[in-house]
Design a protein around this motif. Sequence first.
Motif, short mmCIF file in Angstrom:
data_model
loop_
_atom_site.label_atom_id
_atom_site.label_comp_id
_atom_site.label_asym_id
_atom_site.label_seq_id
_atom_site.Cartn_x
_atom_site.Cartn_y
_atom_site.Cartn_z
N LYS A 103 90.84 17.52 -22.15
CA LYS A 103 89.69 16.76 -21.69
C LYS A 103 89.57 16.69 -20.18
CE LYS A 103 88.59 13.95 -25.62
NZ LYS A 103 88.19 12.64 -26.07
N ILE A 104 90.42 17.36 -19.45
CA ILE A 104 90.35 17.33 -17.99
C ILE A 104 89.22 18.24 -17.53
CG2 ILE A 104 91.53 17.93 -15.84
CD1 ILE A 104 92.62 15.43 -17.09
N ASP A 105 88.28 17.68 -16.82
CA ASP A 105 87.17 18.44 -16.26
C ASP A 105 87.03 18.00 -14.81
OD1 ASP A 105 84.82 19.65 -15.52
OD2 ASP A 105 83.71 19.03 -17.30
N TRP A 106 87.21 18.93 -13.90
CA TRP A 106 87.17 18.58 -12.48
C TRP A 106 85.85 17.93 -12.09
CZ3 TRP A 106 83.51 20.63 -9.25
CH2 TRP A 106 82.83 21.75 -9.70
N TRP A 107 84.77 18.30 -12.76
CA TRP A 107 83.45 17.73 -12.43
C TRP A 107 83.44 16.22 -12.64
CZ3 TRP A 107 79.44 19.51 -9.85
CH2 TRP A 107 78.23 18.83 -9.93
N ASN A 108 84.11 15.77 -13.68
CA ASN A 108 84.15 14.33 -13.95
C ASN A 108 85.08 13.59 -12.99
OD1 ASN A 108 82.44 14.72 -16.13
ND2 ASN A 108 84.13 15.02 -17.54
N LYS A 144 79.44 15.77 -5.81
CA LYS A 144 78.56 16.49 -6.74
C LYS A 144 77.26 16.90 -6.06
CE LYS A 144 80.38 14.33 -10.91
NZ LYS A 144 80.14 13.38 -12.00
N LYS A 145 76.70 16.00 -5.24
CA LYS A 145 75.46 16.32 -4.52
C LYS A 145 75.67 17.47 -3.56
CE LYS A 145 73.54 11.68 -4.83
NZ LYS A 145 73.28 10.44 -4.12
N GLN A 146 76.82 17.51 -2.91
CA GLN A 146 77.11 18.58 -1.95
C GLN A 146 77.22 19.93 -2.65
OE1 GLN A 146 80.62 17.42 0.21
NE2 GLN A 146 79.59 15.74 1.22
N LEU A 147 77.66 19.92 -3.90
CA LEU A 147 77.81 21.17 -4.64
C LEU A 147 76.49 21.69 -5.19
CD1 LEU A 147 81.12 20.38 -6.52
CD2 LEU A 147 80.81 21.98 -4.63
N ASN A 148 75.53 20.81 -5.40
CA ASN A 148 74.23 21.20 -5.96
C ASN A 148 73.31 21.75 -4.93
OD1 ASN A 148 74.81 20.69 -8.62
ND2 ASN A 148 74.23 18.54 -8.44
#
Length: 71
Positions: A55-60, A67-71
Amino acid sequence: MSSWQDWIVNGLLMSKRPNDVHLDKDRLEIIKWVTTLKDRVVLDMLKRLKENPKKIDWWNGISEDEKKQLN
Protein backbone atom coordinates in the motif's frame (compact mmCIF):
# COMPACT_ATOMS: atom_id res chain seq x y z
CA MET A 1 30.60 -3.21 14.88
CA SER A 2 33.08 -4.53 17.37
CA SER A 3 35.70 -7.07 16.40
CA TRP A 4 33.74 -10.02 17.82
CA GLN A 5 30.65 -8.92 15.87
CA ASP A 6 32.74 -8.69 12.71
CA TRP A 7 34.10 -12.16 13.41
CA ILE A 8 30.59 -13.61 13.80
CA VAL A 9 29.23 -11.84 10.72
CA ASN A 10 32.20 -12.87 8.60
CA GLY A 11 31.86 -16.46 9.83
CA LEU A 12 28.20 -16.51 8.90
CA LEU A 13 28.86 -14.99 5.51
CA MET A 14 31.65 -17.47 4.72
CA SER A 15 29.40 -20.45 5.45
CA LYS A 16 26.82 -19.57 2.78
CA ARG A 17 26.51 -19.76 -0.98
CA PRO A 18 27.72 -16.67 -2.91
CA ASN A 19 24.21 -15.34 -3.63
CA ASP A 20 23.23 -15.74 0.02
CA VAL A 21 26.35 -13.86 1.05
CA HIS A 22 25.43 -10.88 -1.12
CA LEU A 23 21.90 -10.86 0.23
CA ASP A 24 23.13 -11.03 3.83
CA LYS A 25 25.66 -8.29 3.15
CA ASP A 26 22.93 -6.06 1.69
CA ARG A 27 20.72 -6.72 4.71
CA LEU A 28 23.51 -5.86 7.13
CA GLU A 29 24.28 -2.63 5.25
CA ILE A 30 20.62 -1.63 5.41
CA ILE A 31 20.47 -2.45 9.13
CA LYS A 32 23.56 -0.33 9.79
CA TRP A 33 22.06 2.55 7.77
CA VAL A 34 18.67 2.36 9.51
CA THR A 35 20.27 2.41 12.96
CA THR A 36 21.89 5.76 12.13
CA LEU A 37 18.75 7.47 10.83
CA LYS A 38 17.53 10.51 12.69
CA ASP A 39 14.93 11.65 10.16
CA ARG A 40 11.49 10.83 11.55
CA VAL A 41 9.86 11.07 8.10
CA VAL A 42 12.14 8.39 6.66
CA LEU A 43 11.64 6.17 9.72
CA ASP A 44 7.87 6.55 9.42
CA MET A 45 8.00 5.65 5.73
CA LEU A 46 10.06 2.53 6.49
CA LYS A 47 7.63 1.57 9.23
CA ARG A 48 4.65 1.90 6.85
CA LEU A 49 6.50 -0.14 4.24
CA LYS A 50 7.14 -2.88 6.79
CA GLU A 51 3.54 -2.91 8.00
CA ASN A 52 1.95 -2.94 4.57
CA PRO A 53 4.40 -3.19 1.66
CA LYS A 54 1.72 -3.23 -1.05
CA LYS A 55 0.00 0.00 0.00
CA ILE A 56 2.99 2.35 -0.11
CA ASP A 57 2.47 4.99 -2.78
CA TRP A 58 4.88 7.90 -2.89
CA TRP A 59 2.12 10.17 -4.22
CA ASN A 60 0.17 9.77 -0.98
CA GLY A 61 3.27 10.58 1.04
CA ILE A 62 4.01 14.02 -0.41
CA SER A 63 2.48 17.36 0.48
CA GLU A 64 -0.12 19.21 -1.59
CA ASP A 65 2.53 21.81 -2.53
CA GLU A 66 4.81 19.06 -3.84
CA LYS A 67 1.93 17.59 -5.85
CA LYS A 68 1.22 21.01 -7.39
CA GLN A 69 4.86 21.39 -8.39
CA LEU A 70 4.76 18.04 -10.17
CA ASN A 71 1.61 18.86 -12.16
